[in-house]
Design a protein around this motif. Sequence first.
Motif, short mmCIF file in Angstrom:
data_model
loop_
_atom_site.label_atom_id
_atom_site.label_comp_id
_atom_site.label_asym_id
_atom_site.label_seq_id
_atom_site.Cartn_x
_atom_site.Cartn_y
_atom_site.Cartn_z
N LYS A 86 -15.57 59.38 -35.18
CA LYS A 86 -16.71 60.09 -34.57
C LYS A 86 -17.95 59.93 -35.42
N ALA A 87 -17.76 60.24 -36.69
CA ALA A 87 -18.89 60.17 -37.61
C ALA A 87 -19.49 58.78 -37.61
N ILE A 88 -18.57 57.82 -37.56
CA ILE A 88 -19.05 56.44 -37.60
C ILE A 88 -19.88 56.12 -36.36
N THR A 89 -19.37 56.59 -35.24
CA THR A 89 -20.16 56.33 -34.00
C THR A 89 -21.53 56.94 -34.14
N ASP A 90 -21.58 58.19 -34.65
CA ASP A 90 -22.89 58.83 -34.84
C ASP A 90 -23.75 57.98 -35.75
N HIS A 91 -23.12 57.61 -36.85
CA HIS A 91 -23.83 56.79 -37.82
C HIS A 91 -24.36 55.52 -37.18
N VAL A 92 -23.50 54.96 -36.33
CA VAL A 92 -23.89 53.71 -35.66
C VAL A 92 -25.17 53.92 -34.87
N MET A 93 -25.18 55.04 -34.15
CA MET A 93 -26.37 55.33 -33.37
C MET A 93 -27.59 55.42 -34.27
N ASP A 94 -27.39 56.16 -35.34
CA ASP A 94 -28.50 56.32 -36.28
C ASP A 94 -28.95 54.95 -36.78
N TYR A 95 -27.98 54.17 -37.14
CA TYR A 95 -28.31 52.85 -37.69
C TYR A 95 -29.07 52.02 -36.68
N LYS A 96 -28.61 52.16 -35.44
CA LYS A 96 -29.30 51.39 -34.37
C LYS A 96 -30.77 51.73 -34.31
N SER A 97 -31.02 53.04 -34.19
CA SER A 97 -32.42 53.49 -34.06
C SER A 97 -33.20 53.03 -35.29
N GLU A 98 -32.53 53.18 -36.42
CA GLU A 98 -33.19 52.79 -37.66
C GLU A 98 -33.50 51.29 -37.65
N CYS A 99 -32.53 50.55 -37.14
CA CYS A 99 -32.69 49.10 -37.07
C CYS A 99 -33.90 48.73 -36.20
N GLU A 100 -34.00 49.44 -35.07
CA GLU A 100 -35.15 49.17 -34.19
C GLU A 100 -36.45 49.46 -34.91
N LYS A 101 -36.44 50.64 -35.55
CA LYS A 101 -37.64 51.04 -36.28
C LYS A 101 -38.00 49.97 -37.30
N LEU A 102 -36.98 49.56 -37.98
CA LEU A 102 -37.20 48.57 -39.04
C LEU A 102 -37.72 47.26 -38.46
N ASN A 103 -37.16 46.90 -37.32
CA ASN A 103 -37.64 45.67 -36.66
C ASN A 103 -39.12 45.76 -36.33
N LYS A 104 -39.46 46.96 -35.79
CA LYS A 104 -40.87 47.19 -35.46
C LYS A 104 -41.72 47.07 -36.70
N GLU A 105 -41.24 47.72 -37.70
CA GLU A 105 -41.94 47.71 -38.99
C GLU A 105 -42.13 46.27 -39.46
N ILE A 106 -41.04 45.51 -39.30
CA ILE A 106 -41.08 44.11 -39.74
C ILE A 106 -42.18 43.37 -38.97
N ASP A 107 -42.20 43.63 -37.64
CA ASP A 107 -43.22 42.96 -36.81
C ASP A 107 -44.62 43.34 -37.31
N ARG A 108 -44.76 44.66 -37.50
CA ARG A 108 -46.06 45.15 -37.93
C ARG A 108 -46.45 44.49 -39.25
N LEU A 109 -45.49 44.48 -40.13
CA LEU A 109 -45.76 43.91 -41.45
C LEU A 109 -46.07 42.43 -41.35
N LEU A 110 -45.35 41.77 -40.42
CA LEU A 110 -45.62 40.34 -40.25
C LEU A 110 -47.06 40.13 -39.78
N GLU A 111 -47.45 40.99 -38.80
CA GLU A 111 -48.83 40.89 -38.30
C GLU A 111 -49.82 41.13 -39.43
N GLU A 112 -49.52 42.20 -40.17
CA GLU A 112 -50.40 42.54 -41.28
C GLU A 112 -50.48 41.38 -42.26
N ASN A 113 -49.31 40.85 -42.49
CA ASN A 113 -49.21 39.73 -43.41
C ASN A 113 -50.08 38.56 -42.93
N ALA A 114 -49.95 38.30 -41.61
CA ALA A 114 -50.74 37.20 -41.05
C ALA A 114 -52.23 37.47 -41.25
N LEU A 115 -52.59 38.74 -40.96
CA LEU A 115 -53.99 39.13 -41.12
C LEU A 115 -54.43 38.94 -42.56
#
Lengths: 202, 753
Positions: free
Chosen positions: B556-585
């Motif tokens: 159970k805990a793992i499934t919860d964690h998985v969810m958390d990780y997923k959301s976090e992963c998305e956030k991180l992906n977004k962050e990565i995109d943002r950072l990439l844009e920033e980087n390009a700029l």
Amino acid sequence: MQAIASKSNITLKGSTDIVTEFFAYSINTILFQRGLYPSESFTRVAKYGLPILVTNDQGLKDYLENVLKQLSAWLLADEVQKLVLVITDLVTKEALERWVFDIQADIPKEGEPQRNKPEKEIMNEIQAIIRQITASVTFLPLLPNACTFDLLVYTKKEANVPQKWEESDPKYITNSQQVKLRSFTTSIHKVDSMVAYKLNNE
Amino acid sequence: MDDSSDNNSSNNNNLTQQFLKTMNTSSGGGGSMKRYSTSNNNNSFVSRNSGINSKQLIAIQRAIDDYLDTDTGDAGTIIFEANETLARQQEYIKQLEHQIKADNSTENELSTKSVRLTNTEKELQELKSKYYELEKSSQFFKTRASESMIRVQDIEQEMERKIGLKNKEIDDITSKLRYITQSEEEAKKRSLELELQYSELERQTSLKLKAMEKEKLQWRSEVVDLKHKVAGSNEEAQIKSKDSKIDSLNILNKQLQQEVSDIKSRLNSTLELLSDKDRQLESFLVSKEDPILNSLVNPSLSNDEQIKKLQTRLIDSETLNQSIKNELNYYKDVNEKNLKQLSNLKSQLENLGNIEIIKQQNESLQDKLARYQEIIENFNKLEIKHNLLVQEKKDLEKKYGEFDKFQGGPEQFLQRIAILENENQTYVGKIGELTSNLKLLESRNSDIESTILEEKSSLSSKNNRIDEFIEKIKRLETQNYIYKKEIEGLNKILDLFDLDSVVNSNAKEGTDGGDTTAATSDSSVRIERVKELQRALGEKNALVEQYESQLSNKSKAITDHVMDYKSECEKLNKEIDRLLEENALLESRLGKGEYDPTKTKVLHMTMNPSTAADNNKSLENNVGDQKLIEENHRLLMQVNDSEKKLDRLKLVFKQKINEFREGVYALLGYKIDVDQQNRYKLQSMYAEKESDYLMFQYTANKGGRVGNMELLETAFTDSLDREIKAYLFTCKSIPSFLSQVTIELFSRQTFHP
């Protein structure tokens, strides 16, 4: 040279020497490729497994020597951030090309184990950059007849300004296009190279 | 000296006399002036007057000269006197001139007055003429009145004469009436006599009848006697004779009866006559009420017809009299009317006497006329406006005839338009709402789809997890199984141990029977061991269960964690995109060479090649070279500019050419292409095929004139009619040919589908 090649341990002094040498050859290559000085004033030298043309012009030689000497001093002090070669129009004083070499230093601290990177690997990386510089002539716009160049060094604010040196404006290019070139690292210094040029199609 | 002076004076007198004479003549002229003032010829008078004056002066001068010529002695005094007289005369002349001027001014005034007077005179004359006309008309009316009077008198006389005649006739009628009454009386007398005669005749006849009846009775008694006689003897012959006698007697009786009836009829007729007469008399008596016929009431029963005629005549005369009276009344009326007219005319004449009133009337009438003219103009304008409005109204009615059906009128039409617009707006609003709804739904749909995708991915990941857990569980189960096996093995070992112990005990018992207690204690120890082992087993089992529960919890805990990780992963992906844009700029900025001036400074050697080059330039390069370079740059800029201009012009020309071609195509119906050098390809708007085109060759004329166009043969030109070609070949007119082609193609397309 042989000694360096045989060794794989890299010190700050050795890294600084490699970087300074790279700057000397790359600047010479750029000056020859961009035709800032007459081609007959250059002589062929074998370096990095490549034939590289080096200037014979004494004035230019002295100037480069001075600059590089100072640069190596700054490198050792970790005060340099960038070396920029700016090509300007002689008449309009307009900046047409900027060859930017970003320097990131990761100086080892006291008691840190020595870093290892084979000399051969570094040379290969540098060779790739020199090749790219040579090849960049194909896409860079033609320069007008009368051009000259200047070397700008981006240092830390606290770096002291030696004699014969002065602060300069960054000589930006209006409406420029950038092309990133390869980079190399000595595990202490990482040099990223890039060329920016003015777009002529208004 | 005295003599001479006398002479002088006499001469002077002569001169003055002469002068006075001339003045008299002039004054005579002045006198005539008054006469002239009435006439229009004033200017001529003035000129003449001045002429006279000048002549007089000349005459005086001459007289003086003569005098001077004749009398040269004592010249000084004479001359002096003469001069004096001259001066005096000149003063006099001046005075006269003043007078003349005054006269002239008065003359002018008089002339203006005369003009006015003439005008008034003209008006007077006009009015007089009007008056004369009116007088004429009045006279005419008078004559007419007199004529009518005369006529009336004539008519009256005639009427009187007629009345006289009628009276005579009436007298005749009265005498006739008298005669008629006399004859009537006679008729009455005769009727009385006839009545008497009738009564006598009646008596006679009644007597005769009585006699006859007596005879009849006698004869009947005779017949009865005879019959008796016949019955007694043969007396047939006697009977027969008697029968014949009876017959004859019957006939006699019949004759007598006839006579009686005749007399009776005669009596009746006389009675009828009498009654008629009576009636006539009565009527006559009734008619007698007329006063004229009172005297005529005399018994005259004899002549009825005459009475009737007279009566009719009387009636006629009465009607005549009445008609005459009517005529008289009519003529009286006419007379009265004429008199009225006369009085009117008299009043008009009186009015005519007042010229000023007429003038005023005239003026007021003229003013009225002017005003009426204005009014008429206004009226005309209004009429035109009205017509225009009527036309407009008709047009509008035509246009909005449909709406007129709905008890139309532009106002209602406008109202309807407004209503429709409102409806339109509401519909537009609805459309907007619907589109917004649609968009909302679409966005929701997309959201839902994305969520579905996410859910799917999460589901798959969960499935993976579940699989993993299942595997784990399996693993644990196998472990459990292994443990169980171990336990079983241990149990077996224990059993074996037990057996061994039992065997050993048995052996011990066999050897040493007193050691049973030890054996039992041994067994008890063993039992304890078994128990301990069982407890350990239970513990192990509990552990296993615990592990299992932990596992589930963990899953159970793992499934919860998985969810958390997923959301976090998305956030991180977004962050990565943002950072990439920033980087390009940032990279782009770096490429430009930007830096943080708070941390970095840019240094270069003071003696760098560019400065060196600059220095060199300033030292070595000629000023001329620099100038040349600058000029070169300038010229390059110019070239650039001109190139830009050229491009722009090209663009504009292209646009204009296109516009022009489109215009030509739309107006003339031909698409014109320049196919080759000097070759024009014309394609009609109504061409049936792509290949239906005309080709013209243009040959330029020498001397800059308009060149010739020649039609080149194409498949299409061959297909054209000869009539159409005739426009080109015989009429030599390309435009008419082209238009004919257009018409032909158009008719083909339109009328033969």
